[in-house]
Design a protein around this motif. Structure first.
Motif, PDB file in Angstrom:
ATOM      1  N   HIS A   1      77.388  50.873  52.504  1.00  0.00           N
ATOM      2  CA  HIS A   1      75.965  51.205  52.596  1.00  0.00           C
ATOM      3  C   HIS A   1      75.235  50.369  53.643  1.00  0.00           C
ATOM      4  O   HIS A   1      74.242  50.827  54.212  1.00  0.00           O
ATOM      5  CB  HIS A   1      75.299  51.100  51.230  1.00  0.00           C
ATOM      6  CG  HIS A   1      75.647  52.259  50.354  1.00  0.00           C
ATOM      7  ND1 HIS A   1      75.054  53.488  50.487  1.00  0.00           N
ATOM      8  CD2 HIS A   1      76.553  52.397  49.363  1.00  0.00           C
ATOM      9  CE1 HIS A   1      75.563  54.324  49.605  1.00  0.00           C
ATOM     10  NE2 HIS A   1      76.485  53.678  48.914  1.00  0.00           N
TER      11      HIS A   1
ATOM     12  N   GLN B   1      69.182  49.065  44.209  1.00  0.00           N
ATOM     13  CA  GLN B   1      69.693  49.990  43.194  1.00  0.00           C
ATOM     14  C   GLN B   1      71.155  50.350  43.467  1.00  0.00           C
ATOM     15  O   GLN B   1      71.905  50.654  42.537  1.00  0.00           O
ATOM     16  CB  GLN B   1      68.865  51.286  43.154  1.00  0.00           C
ATOM     17  CG  GLN B   1      67.448  51.096  42.710  1.00  0.00           C
ATOM     18  CD  GLN B   1      66.504  50.785  43.869  1.00  0.00           C
ATOM     19  OE1 GLN B   1      66.911  50.514  44.982  1.00  0.00           O
ATOM     20  NE2 GLN B   1      65.207  50.809  43.579  1.00  0.00           N
ATOM     21  N   ILE B   2      71.552  50.305  44.722  1.00  0.00           N
ATOM     22  CA  ILE B   2      72.939  50.611  45.091  1.00  0.00           C
ATOM     23  C   ILE B   2      73.874  49.578  44.480  1.00  0.00           C
ATOM     24  O   ILE B   2      74.924  49.926  43.930  1.00  0.00           O
ATOM     25  CB  ILE B   2      73.095  50.657  46.626  1.00  0.00           C
ATOM     26  CG1 ILE B   2      72.236  51.744  47.229  1.00  0.00           C
ATOM     27  CG2 ILE B   2      74.548  50.794  47.031  1.00  0.00           C
ATOM     28  CD1 ILE B   2      72.671  53.154  46.907  1.00  0.00           C
TER      29      ILE B   2
ATOM     30  N   LEU C   1      73.361  47.785  41.830  1.00  0.00           N
ATOM     31  CA  LEU C   1      73.382  48.027  40.391  1.00  0.00           C
ATOM     32  C   LEU C   1      74.263  49.222  40.043  1.00  0.00           C
ATOM     33  O   LEU C   1      75.047  49.168  39.091  1.00  0.00           O
ATOM     34  CB  LEU C   1      71.953  48.257  39.879  1.00  0.00           C
ATOM     35  CG  LEU C   1      71.814  48.485  38.383  1.00  0.00           C
ATOM     36  CD1 LEU C   1      72.298  47.257  37.621  1.00  0.00           C
ATOM     37  CD2 LEU C   1      70.375  48.812  38.040  1.00  0.00           C
ATOM     38  N   GLU C   2      74.177  50.279  40.821  1.00  0.00           N
ATOM     39  CA  GLU C   2      74.996  51.465  40.566  1.00  0.00           C
ATOM     40  C   GLU C   2      76.486  51.140  40.682  1.00  0.00           C
ATOM     41  O   GLU C   2      77.275  51.492  39.798  1.00  0.00           O
ATOM     42  CB  GLU C   2      74.623  52.571  41.551  1.00  0.00           C
ATOM     43  CG  GLU C   2      75.440  53.822  41.377  1.00  0.00           C
ATOM     44  CD  GLU C   2      75.085  54.874  42.412  1.00  0.00           C
ATOM     45  OE1 GLU C   2      75.893  55.798  42.570  1.00  0.00           O
ATOM     46  OE2 GLU C   2      74.024  54.782  43.059  1.00  0.00           O
ATOM     47  N   TYR C   3      76.881  50.487  41.758  1.00  0.00           N
ATOM     48  CA  TYR C   3      78.287  50.138  41.939  1.00  0.00           C
ATOM     49  C   TYR C   3      78.752  49.154  40.864  1.00  0.00           C
ATOM     50  O   TYR C   3      79.866  49.254  40.369  1.00  0.00           O
ATOM     51  CB  TYR C   3      78.535  49.570  43.339  1.00  0.00           C
ATOM     52  CG  TYR C   3      78.706  50.651  44.371  1.00  0.00           C
ATOM     53  CD1 TYR C   3      79.949  51.217  44.619  1.00  0.00           C
ATOM     54  CD2 TYR C   3      77.620  51.129  45.097  1.00  0.00           C
ATOM     55  CE1 TYR C   3      80.114  52.218  45.550  1.00  0.00           C
ATOM     56  CE2 TYR C   3      77.779  52.127  46.031  1.00  0.00           C
ATOM     57  CZ  TYR C   3      79.023  52.670  46.258  1.00  0.00           C
ATOM     58  OH  TYR C   3      79.181  53.672  47.177  1.00  0.00           O
TER      59      TYR C   3
ATOM     60  N   LEU D   1      77.566  48.852  37.766  1.00  0.00           N
ATOM     61  CA  LEU D   1      77.693  49.537  36.480  1.00  0.00           C
ATOM     62  C   LEU D   1      78.902  50.468  36.437  1.00  0.00           C
ATOM     63  O   LEU D   1      79.596  50.543  35.422  1.00  0.00           O
ATOM     64  CB  LEU D   1      76.406  50.300  36.156  1.00  0.00           C
ATOM     65  CG  LEU D   1      75.200  49.430  35.831  1.00  0.00           C
ATOM     66  CD1 LEU D   1      73.956  50.289  35.639  1.00  0.00           C
ATOM     67  CD2 LEU D   1      75.446  48.566  34.614  1.00  0.00           C
ATOM     68  N   PHE D   2      79.171  51.166  37.536  1.00  0.00           N
ATOM     69  CA  PHE D   2      80.352  52.031  37.558  1.00  0.00           C
ATOM     70  C   PHE D   2      81.644  51.212  37.506  1.00  0.00           C
ATOM     71  O   PHE D   2      82.617  51.608  36.847  1.00  0.00           O
ATOM     72  CB  PHE D   2      80.355  52.945  38.780  1.00  0.00           C
ATOM     73  CG  PHE D   2      79.634  54.232  38.560  1.00  0.00           C
ATOM     74  CD1 PHE D   2      80.146  55.203  37.713  1.00  0.00           C
ATOM     75  CD2 PHE D   2      78.421  54.476  39.182  1.00  0.00           C
ATOM     76  CE1 PHE D   2      79.480  56.386  37.497  1.00  0.00           C
ATOM     77  CE2 PHE D   2      77.737  55.661  38.979  1.00  0.00           C
ATOM     78  CZ  PHE D   2      78.269  56.623  38.136  1.00  0.00           C
TER      79      PHE D   2
END
Length: 83
Positions: free
Chosen positions: A54, A63-64, A66-68, A70-71
């Motif tokens: 990114h 937020q990116i 956090l997304e990575y 959490l996944f």
């Protein structure tokens, strides 16, 4: 629409890393410690790969991360639970 070669290379690298982790998990069948290290390692590599990807795409936002994160956590929990 043509995809830039950089994106193809990025996703090829990610595919190779995940494939290597799957093979290592199978090779270390019976040795739970090495399997856990492999799973946690590939999750960390996935997060790092996402951040780098990114940054290169100029689409990096908090937020990116956090997304990575959490996944990767979800993947770890599911795979470790299945072992």
């Amino acid at each position: 629409m043509k995809k830039p070669i950089g994106k193809i290379v990025d996703y090829l690298v990610l595919s190779l890393l995940v494939s290597t982790a799957i093979l290592l998990t199978l090779i270390f069948n019976g040795n739970r410690t090495y399997q856990l290290i492999t799973i946690i390692g590939v999750s960390l590599i996935y997060i790092i790969w996402g951040v780098i990807h990114h940054f290169k795409e100029h689409t990096f936002f908090p937020q990116i991360i956090l997304e990575y994160l959490l996944f990767a956590l979800l993947g770890c929990v599911i795979v470790i639970g299945l072992l």
